[in-house]
Design an enzyme around this catalytic site. Structure first.
Site, PDB file in Angstrom:
ATOM      1  N   CYS A  77       0.694  -0.856  -0.053  1.00  0.00           N
ATOM      2  CA  CYS A  77      -0.279   0.052  -0.106  1.00  0.00           C
ATOM      3  C   CYS A  77       0.799   1.138   0.119  1.00  0.00           C
ATOM      4  O   CYS A  77      -0.039   1.800  -0.941  1.00  0.00           O
ATOM      5  CB  CYS A  77      -0.808  -0.007   1.269  1.00  0.00           C
ATOM      6  N   HIS A  98      -3.993   6.231   0.505  1.00  0.00           N
ATOM      7  CA  HIS A  98      -3.921   5.076   0.444  1.00  0.00           C
ATOM      8  C   HIS A  98      -5.851   4.660   1.057  1.00  0.00           C
ATOM      9  O   HIS A  98      -6.396   4.233   2.240  1.00  0.00           O
ATOM     10  CB  HIS A  98      -3.601   4.213   0.714  1.00  0.00           C
ATOM     11  N   ASN A 116     -10.092  -1.873  -2.366  1.00  0.00           N
ATOM     12  CA  ASN A 116      -8.636  -1.428  -1.841  1.00  0.00           C
ATOM     13  C   ASN A 116      -7.519  -2.717  -2.389  1.00  0.00           C
ATOM     14  O   ASN A 116      -7.191  -3.743  -2.771  1.00  0.00           O
ATOM     15  CB  ASN A 116      -8.127  -2.117  -0.321  1.00  0.00           C
TER      16      ASN A 116
END
Lengths: 330, 79
Positions: A120, A256, A286
């Protein structure tokens, strides 16, 4: 960002992304795991996740994102001198996926191409790597690709990961004097949290273990949440200090996109107004290293963000975190 | 009107179909809730109690057992 930032430095020029066709919506997730639709839509903030087909690889998605970029006329293939690819699920253990992508995209063989393993925080790391290499070696045009397919290593029955993660890729073009001016970067690493988000299979420690069952992706979400609340505000402030800026000068904090509840908690902790913390992952979920560029695209891309000062901050698996400033001046 | 403690028990039983006995000392770990389930439990508690519970309160107030959740709802109602 300091006024002395060199305008000839490499900067972001264009961003494109790719999402696989296969979509898993919340009706299916709710039925499979017993979550309420309102919980998934509102609290997690994800309406659907795109999942790579069984025969669709990280290289396939990377090529698709880059082809989109080229089709928009932002660069000629012959101009590219650098290809940096961020993934944790390469097509093969060797060679690097970036080499395969170089060939598939018909980029010049003079290109410097390599993979790096980050999750991430990977997009921010990648911007730094690309900017530094381009500046150091006089490369005029570089490509940063993030491509991730956690679905390949998830246990289909895992209620902690399946509702949250999606697959996808992004391609970012950097050019000398590109309009997306990058500031100084801040970085951090804490491997003591390595076990909190991990795939134990497939590496040199457990080379023959399958990436499902005990070898599948494991995430201790509460631990990752605590890590974010502890590390990210301090990293944001470190990045701002390195750039001689304050929180008040930033138009948007592009974090993120882990989940809505994580971003809202972070925004509350940092006392940021909701409208300065975009939450955009509803349609793409995600996607790990791709959420920041996908958010920039969802916000309207370079044109819509012209004149804005953005703080980009990635954090997660590693544990790893990184931030920078992106100031768009078309 | 049910007590806040009863409300916590009902929220948990309804959300996760739990049939085993629950006490104020029962922890979310005892019941086997993973991290997303814990956030989902907070979501259900908010709906049942009408009190907004920030996600970060799980750790800020070290909420582990059901008695602590009931006390925390009372604390938030008292603000």
């Amino acid at each position: 960002m300091s006024a002395s930032a060199d305008r000839s430095e490499p900067g972001v020029s264009a961003i494109a992304s790719y999402l696989p066709d296969c979509v898993v919506g919340n009706d299916e997730i709710a039925a499979r795991f017993g979550f309420e639709r309102e919980f998934l839509d509102g609290k997690i903030g994800i309406r659907q996740r795109h999942i790579a087909r069984p025969d669709e690889s990280v290289a396939d998605m990377a090529v698709a994102a880059a082809e989109r970029l080229f089709s928009q006329g932002h660069a000629e293939r012959s101009e590219i001198g650098l290809l940096v690819l961020c993934t944790q699920n390469p097509d093969y253990r060797l060679p690097a996926t970036a080499d395969i992508v170089q060939d598939r995209l018909k980029l010049p063989t003079s290109v410097a191409a390599f993979d790096f393993n980050q999750g991430c925080s990977g997009y921010v790391y990648g911007l730094s790597i690309a900017k530094a290499m381009m500046a150091a070696h006089g490369i005029g045009c570089g490509l940063l690709i993030t491509s991730e397919a956690y679905s390949k290593v998830m246990d289909a029955a895992d209620r902690s990961t399946v509702p949250v993660f999606g697959d996808g890729a992004s391609a970012t073009l950097l050019r000398a004097a590109g309009p997306g001016r990058l500031g100084r970067f801040s970085f951090g690493s804490d491997g003591s949290g390595a076990n909190e988000l991990i795939v134990r299979a497939g590496g040199s420690r457990n080379p023959t273990t399958a990436c499902h069952g005990p070898g599948a992706l494991y995430m201790n979400g509460r631990s990752i949440f605590n890590f974010m609340m502890k590390r990210v505000p301090a990293d944001v402030d470190a990045c701002l200090a390195a750039n001689g800026m304050s929180r008040a000068e930033i138009d948007l904090f592009v974090f993120h996109q882990a989940s809505r509840y994580m971003l809202e908690s972070l925004g509350r902790e940092m006392r940021l107004e909701k409208e300065r913390v975009p939450v955009m992952m509803a349609e793409f979920a995600n996607t790990v290293s791709s959420t920041i560029p996908m958010t920039l695209e969802a916000l309207g891309g370079m044109l819509a963000l012209n004149g804005k000062k953005l703080l980009l901050s990635g954090f997660g698996v590693g544990l790893s975190w990184a931030s920078t400033i992106l100031r768009i001046e078309l | 009107m049910p007590s806040t403690m009863e409300l916590v028990f009902v929220a948990l039983r309804e959300r996760f179909n739990i049939e085993t006995p629950l006490t104020p000392e029962t922890t979310l770990k005892d019941i086997g809730l993973d991290s997303l389930d814990q956030i989902s439990f907070l979501f259900t508690l908010e709906e049942k109690s009408g009190v907004k519970i920030p996600d970060e309160d799980l750790d800020k107030y070290n909420l582990e057992n059901l008695g602590q959740f009931a006390d925390h709802i009372e604390r938030l109602r008292g603000r």
